[in-house]
Design a protein around this motif. Sequence first.
Motif, PDB file in Angstrom:
ATOM      1  N   ARG A   6      16.911  17.601 -28.336  1.00 47.17           N
ATOM      2  CA  ARG A   6      16.496  18.754 -29.139  1.00 47.17           C
ATOM      3  C   ARG A   6      14.972  18.866 -29.184  1.00 47.17           C
ATOM      4  O   ARG A   6      14.261  17.875 -29.357  1.00 47.17           O
ATOM      5  CB  ARG A   6      17.051  18.608 -30.553  1.00 47.17           C
ATOM      6  N   PRO A   9      10.007  22.943 -31.547  1.00 48.67           N
ATOM      7  CA  PRO A   9       9.091  23.876 -30.893  1.00 48.67           C
ATOM      8  C   PRO A   9       7.685  23.906 -31.477  1.00 48.67           C
ATOM      9  O   PRO A   9       6.746  24.273 -30.762  1.00 48.67           O
ATOM     10  CB  PRO A   9       9.785  25.227 -31.047  1.00 48.67           C
ATOM     11  N   TYR A  47      12.875  29.789 -30.490  1.00 48.68           N
ATOM     12  CA  TYR A  47      13.302  28.498 -29.944  1.00 48.68           C
ATOM     13  C   TYR A  47      14.046  27.644 -30.965  1.00 48.68           C
ATOM     14  O   TYR A  47      14.756  26.719 -30.593  1.00 48.68           O
ATOM     15  CB  TYR A  47      12.106  27.730 -29.379  1.00 48.68           C
ATOM     16  N   ARG A  48      13.872  27.968 -32.240  1.00 48.48           N
ATOM     17  CA  ARG A  48      14.671  27.308 -33.264  1.00 48.48           C
ATOM     18  C   ARG A  48      14.616  28.110 -34.548  1.00 48.48           C
ATOM     19  O   ARG A  48      13.568  28.290 -35.152  1.00 48.48           O
ATOM     20  CB  ARG A  48      14.213  25.897 -33.557  1.00 48.48           C
ATOM     21  N   ASN A  52      19.045  30.387 -33.000  1.00 52.62           N
ATOM     22  CA  ASN A  52      18.607  29.774 -31.741  1.00 52.62           C
ATOM     23  C   ASN A  52      18.333  28.284 -31.914  1.00 52.62           C
ATOM     24  O   ASN A  52      17.841  27.862 -32.965  1.00 52.62           O
ATOM     25  CB  ASN A  52      17.300  30.420 -31.263  1.00 52.62           C
ATOM     26  N   ASP A  53      18.620  27.529 -30.872  1.00 55.79           N
ATOM     27  CA  ASP A  53      18.240  26.120 -30.840  1.00 55.79           C
ATOM     28  C   ASP A  53      17.953  25.751 -29.393  1.00 55.79           C
ATOM     29  O   ASP A  53      18.624  26.244 -28.480  1.00 55.79           O
ATOM     30  CB  ASP A  53      19.340  25.229 -31.416  1.00 55.79           C
ATOM     31  N   SER A  54      16.956  24.899 -29.167  1.00 53.94           N
ATOM     32  CA  SER A  54      16.482  24.605 -27.820  1.00 53.94           C
ATOM     33  C   SER A  54      16.489  23.123 -27.524  1.00 53.94           C
ATOM     34  O   SER A  54      16.242  22.300 -28.412  1.00 53.94           O
ATOM     35  CB  SER A  54      15.071  25.155 -27.632  1.00 53.94           C
ATOM     36  N   TYR A  55      16.716  22.812 -26.238  1.00 54.47           N
ATOM     37  CA  TYR A  55      16.857  21.421 -25.801  1.00 54.47           C
ATOM     38  C   TYR A  55      16.213  21.234 -24.431  1.00 54.47           C
ATOM     39  O   TYR A  55      16.306  22.102 -23.569  1.00 54.47           O
ATOM     40  CB  TYR A  55      18.349  21.049 -25.691  1.00 54.47           C
ATOM     41  N   ARG A  69      18.307  27.007 -24.032  1.00 59.32           N
ATOM     42  CA  ARG A  69      18.278  27.545 -25.396  1.00 59.32           C
ATOM     43  C   ARG A  69      19.648  28.129 -25.685  1.00 59.32           C
ATOM     44  O   ARG A  69      20.190  28.910 -24.900  1.00 59.32           O
ATOM     45  CB  ARG A  69      17.220  28.627 -25.542  1.00 59.32           C
ATOM     46  N   GLU A  71      21.743  30.598 -28.004  1.00 59.47           N
ATOM     47  CA  GLU A  71      21.422  31.820 -28.733  1.00 59.47           C
ATOM     48  C   GLU A  71      22.660  32.347 -29.449  1.00 59.47           C
ATOM     49  O   GLU A  71      23.776  32.031 -29.073  1.00 59.47           O
ATOM     50  CB  GLU A  71      20.912  32.885 -27.756  1.00 59.47           C
TER      51      GLU A  71
END
Length: 180
Positions: A6, A9, A47-48, A52-55, A69, A71
């Motif tokens: 994770r 950002p 991005y979070r 949304n969440d990003s890795y 990401r 979405e």
Amino acid sequence: MFTFERIDPVAEAQELINFMTAQPWPYHVNPHPTAEDIREAIEAGAYRDDENDSYWILHRTLGRVGFVRLEDLEDPTPLFDLRLAEEHRGKGFGKDLLLSITIWLFENNPQFARFEGQTREDNLPMRKTFVRAGWVKEAHYREAWPVAGGGAVASVAYAILRRDWETGVTTPVPWDDDPQ
């Protein structure tokens, strides 16, 4: 083969900026994002946030190879934005990577019944990857994907149902159900 780390950002803003601006993204709406584009997206929560969440995508021997990401996380069907670093494209990672993302999403998010992705009609490697990973084409949106400096191309949507993933049996799309 792949794991996901994770991203924070804010704390990793410069790493995210470096990754997103270091190479072209030819099949994305913005193929050449600027540092300012990424900063603005970070500030906007792209991005979070709740949606949304990003890795970072980590390969067992190569280390960080890309970014994903998730979405629409408040919807029953999330989407994803996948970006493989240019040096790792064309090496046959697609199917295993998409399978890994699918497994990770369904195992960690029991609320999701479907997982969806879209790509441009001319992104044949990604379209082949969807099919090889057991995803099903569900839509072909004509002239729906804007292209910088050119006319729009079709956006093609693929999805996998949780039950198909769990059972290994593909639920067909009823293409011939148009009323007469």
